[in-house]
Design a protein around this motif. Structure first.
Motif, short mmCIF file in Angstrom:
data_model
loop_
_atom_site.label_atom_id
_atom_site.label_comp_id
_atom_site.label_asym_id
_atom_site.label_seq_id
_atom_site.Cartn_x
_atom_site.Cartn_y
_atom_site.Cartn_z
N LEU A 130 4.81 -3.30 -7.72
CA LEU A 130 6.09 -4.12 -7.88
C LEU A 130 7.15 -4.02 -8.84
CD1 LEU A 130 7.06 -7.42 -6.36
CD2 LEU A 130 6.20 -8.09 -8.63
N MET A 131 8.47 -2.91 -8.06
CA MET A 131 9.11 -2.30 -8.90
C MET A 131 10.19 -3.69 -9.58
SD MET A 131 8.93 0.76 -8.41
CE MET A 131 10.59 0.87 -9.24
N PRO A 132 9.98 -2.59 -11.19
CA PRO A 132 10.71 -4.51 -12.28
C PRO A 132 12.59 -4.04 -11.21
CG PRO A 132 10.19 -2.22 -12.95
CD PRO A 132 9.88 -2.20 -11.83
N TYR B 268 10.91 -1.97 -2.03
CA TYR B 268 10.34 -2.44 -3.92
C TYR B 268 9.31 -2.68 -4.10
CZ TYR B 268 15.25 -3.28 -1.27
OH TYR B 268 16.53 -3.40 -1.48
N ARG B 269 7.96 -2.81 -3.15
CA ARG B 269 6.55 -3.20 -3.67
C ARG B 269 5.85 -1.92 -2.73
NH1 ARG B 269 7.24 -8.71 -1.12
NH2 ARG B 269 8.20 -8.15 0.10
N MET B 270 4.61 -1.98 -2.85
CA MET B 270 3.37 -1.96 -1.75
C MET B 270 2.59 -2.13 -1.88
SD MET B 270 2.23 2.48 -1.44
CE MET B 270 3.78 3.53 -1.21
N ALA B 271 1.57 -2.60 -1.05
CA ALA B 271 0.31 -3.25 -0.69
C ALA B 271 -0.23 -1.84 -0.39
CB ALA B 271 0.08 -4.39 -0.27
N VAL B 272 -1.57 -1.38 -1.11
CA VAL B 272 -2.84 -1.05 -0.86
C VAL B 272 -4.37 -1.61 -0.24
CG1 VAL B 272 -4.03 1.24 -0.53
CG2 VAL B 272 -0.95 1.00 -1.08
N ALA B 273 -4.76 -1.70 0.58
CA ALA B 273 -5.75 -2.49 0.51
C ALA B 273 -6.54 -1.56 1.07
CB ALA B 273 -6.11 -3.78 1.82
N ARG B 274 -8.03 -1.86 1.08
CA ARG B 274 -9.53 -0.85 1.07
C ARG B 274 -10.70 -2.03 1.69
NH1 ARG B 274 -7.09 2.16 -2.96
NH2 ARG B 274 -5.93 3.92 -2.24
N LEU B 275 -11.09 -1.22 2.58
CA LEU B 275 -12.56 -2.41 2.76
C LEU B 275 -13.36 -1.56 3.61
CD1 LEU B 275 -11.40 -4.92 6.08
CD2 LEU B 275 -9.39 -3.12 4.46
N PRO B 276 -14.58 -1.50 3.74
CA PRO B 276 -15.27 -1.00 4.41
C PRO B 276 -15.99 -0.66 5.44
CG PRO B 276 -16.62 -3.08 3.34
CD PRO B 276 -14.89 -3.27 3.11
N ALA C 39 11.81 -13.65 -8.53
CA ALA C 39 11.31 -14.33 -8.09
C ALA C 39 10.15 -14.52 -6.64
CB ALA C 39 11.49 -15.61 -8.38
N ARG C 40 11.36 -13.89 -5.91
CA ARG C 40 10.23 -14.02 -4.66
C ARG C 40 9.22 -13.05 -4.16
NH1 ARG C 40 12.52 -11.55 -0.12
NH2 ARG C 40 14.03 -10.57 -1.44
N TYR C 41 9.92 -12.34 -4.95
CA TYR C 41 9.02 -10.80 -4.93
C TYR C 41 7.77 -10.86 -6.00
CZ TYR C 41 12.01 -7.58 -2.45
OH TYR C 41 12.48 -7.47 -1.55
N LEU C 42 7.58 -11.50 -6.93
CA LEU C 42 7.14 -11.73 -7.76
C LEU C 42 6.29 -12.68 -6.78
CD1 LEU C 42 5.70 -11.11 -10.65
CD2 LEU C 42 6.85 -13.29 -11.31
#
Lengths: 353, 353
Positions: B347-349, B164-172, B305-308
């Motif tokens: 975030l998927m609508p 339903y959602r995906m998070a992508v983080a980039r760090l050095p 609401a919860r995902y937002l």
């Protein structure tokens, strides 16, 4: 109805009323020259809280409690305006509108019974927190789910028990009054959490009530007989141990880790010390020595750790005297130095292994 | 074994190890000239924590974790002495003794795989808290319960999704390294909570590990394919809304009270403002207007609401840009101003009513 109220005051009144009422109850909001009144009723229970407000148009509505409570809790506005718009009560802010459906008007709230006397709210709340905590939750016998309130002369006595322990608190009344009722413990505990200042005690045929500056709770009393500390033998005390309640509680917590499933600990009373001990097949054993003032003979009663902790929590910050009786008779806990609230806690020992 | 250790340091090491291990696992304590090592292993997992200590006699024992954790947590002593006494490990204080049964020695811990590179612990922990929180708890497909860690050049990319959602983080990265593994999200989140200072990234055939000054966690990787943000269409963005993440989150909380069971809210994008709206048959309706920088056309996606709220929490304290695509394509959230960790949240609508 059209009224403007401070959001945090209204939130407090609405939350207080809804915590005392069953979860599906509606709340009646009434606006007039005196401000805003939040009230609710359910079976034998009635609650009423006041809130300062500026009333533009008098009126009275009933709305569902849950969304009103939730919305007010998360508003970050100083003032909120409540306006009836058709079949809705609208909560209006500068940039937002929350609209609740109106419910059919609920039954009219009965007036509270007559005031018998009053007590200091802080002393009453602290006594009730301990005594009501001793009542059983959900016992099939209502006797063990209530707190007995007895006024006699200028003293109020609160008593509750769940069969394994009994707490009795005495505190001064502002004026002589007569009262002897058994009231649901859970309701009293919640009401005492909210009461402040002087708290009026009200009683009438089959009913009991508490009132304070801007709040009122009235309920039917329990018809289930009465608890009495006279039923507990206390004449055989042969050993008295005096020490800091918190020191003993901390040791009970540590040694209790090693107690069997029922978490029974033994309190071995020696000369000028007590030895707390426990053992459990799979996790090993523990013992801890504590200095104490000991008056009397050697004895080693056993207690359930949880009940002993509850009893000691009632004397947090104080030195406590444990009066121990031989055999399966109650251990009696009292503060070494007296205060405004005079508390006696009876704790049944357990058969040790 | 006979060793004296600072009680709170030992408590921290023992608690950390037991939180990473299954609840019934034993802990191995090893004392030598270097101090005390707390270690544990279970199926594909190995953990090790160091604790300063004064060793009187070298030795190594295995004891049950739960009573050791519980006892150390409630000790109010500065130092604790651990001594093997027959079939017991005794924890000794001046006035108390707690004795744990010895367990059979567990299998020897494998050495961690080789170090690939390292990252700043604080940045890694904050990125992982958000990304691991996006993975599913208990999804039947392991792919959605893991975090993908990819090192490429001098950059580490963390990716997780629950569909339903995906998070992508980039760090050095501190130095160029190569890595591409899928690791259980729950374990990573817990390890990141405990890691501090520089955190080493370790990898070997089928295994992944994290190390820091006095701790080590190594685990088998998930063999379940890989998540990739390339699978999410992002070319159709036609509207960008920029505002404070916390302001939008607070409004979502208020208006969400009035949303249907699935708590779907509509975000109506207008000129220089957004209007959050929801409605529910039984509790009424709500709307709130928020000022925002709007670039693009009018659109009104709906979100749960919860995902937002989860997505906005990842940008707490920051201005966030919502890049909106037409139809059932993901909304893309990024911070308006960049930081050390570069986070993209898809975030998927929802289908609105």
């Amino acid at each position: 109805m059209d009224v403007t109220a401070p959001a945090h005051r209204l939130s407090a009144a609405v939350s207080a009323a809804s915590r005392l009422l069953p979860s599906r109850a509606g709340l009646r909001l009434q606006a007039d020259a005196a401000g805003l009144t939040v009230a609710g009723a359910a079976s034998d229970l009635a609650v009423r809280f006041g809130c300062p407000a500026t009333t533009h148009t008098d009126g009275s509505v009933v709305v569902p409690a849950a969304p009103l409570v939730e919305t007010l809790k998360v508003l970050d506005s100083e003032l909120v305006r409540l306006v009836v718009e058709g079949t809705r009560l609208a909560l209006r802010l500068d940039n937002a509108r929350f609209a609740l459906p109106l419910l059919p008007a609920a039954s009219v709230l009965a007036d509270p019974p007559a005031q018998v006397s009053s007590v200091d709210g802080a002393a009453f709340a602290s006594a009730l927190r301990i005594v009501a905590g001793t009542a059983a939750k959900g016992d099939p016998l209502p006797l063990f789910t209530g707190v007995r309130l007895q006024a006699s002369g200028s003293r109020l006595t609160l008593t509750a028990s769940d069969r394994y322990r009994m707490a009795v608190a005495r505190l001064p009344l502002s004026s002589p009054g007569t009262l002897d009722v058994l009231v649901p413990a859970a309701l009293l505990a919640e009401a005492a959490r909210q009461a402040r200042g002087r708290v009026g005690l009200h009683a009438g045929p089959g009913r009991f009530g508490l009132s304070w500056a801007d709040g009122l709770v009235a309920t039917a009393v329990l018809d289930a007989g009465f608890l009495s500390e006279d039923s507990i033998p206390s004449a055989a005390v042969d050993t008295r141990v005096t020490l800091q309640a918190d020191t003993l509680a901390a040791a009970v917590r540590r040694v209790g880790v090693y107690a069997e499933d029922r978490r029974v600990l033994t309190l071995e009373v020696g000369d000028a010390q007590v030895r707390l001990a426990s053992a459990r097949q799979d996790t090993g054993e523990a013992e801890e020595l504590l200095k104490a003032d000991v008056d009397g003979g050697r004895t080693s009663p056993s207690f359930q750790a949880r009940y002993l902790l509850d009893a000691l929590a009632a004397f947090a910050g104080e030195r406590v005297v444990l009066s121990i009786q031989p055999g399966m008779r109650a251990c009696i806990l009292r503060a070494a130095e007296g205060g405004e609230v005079e508390l006696t806690y009876y704790l049944m020992p357990m058969l040790s292994r």
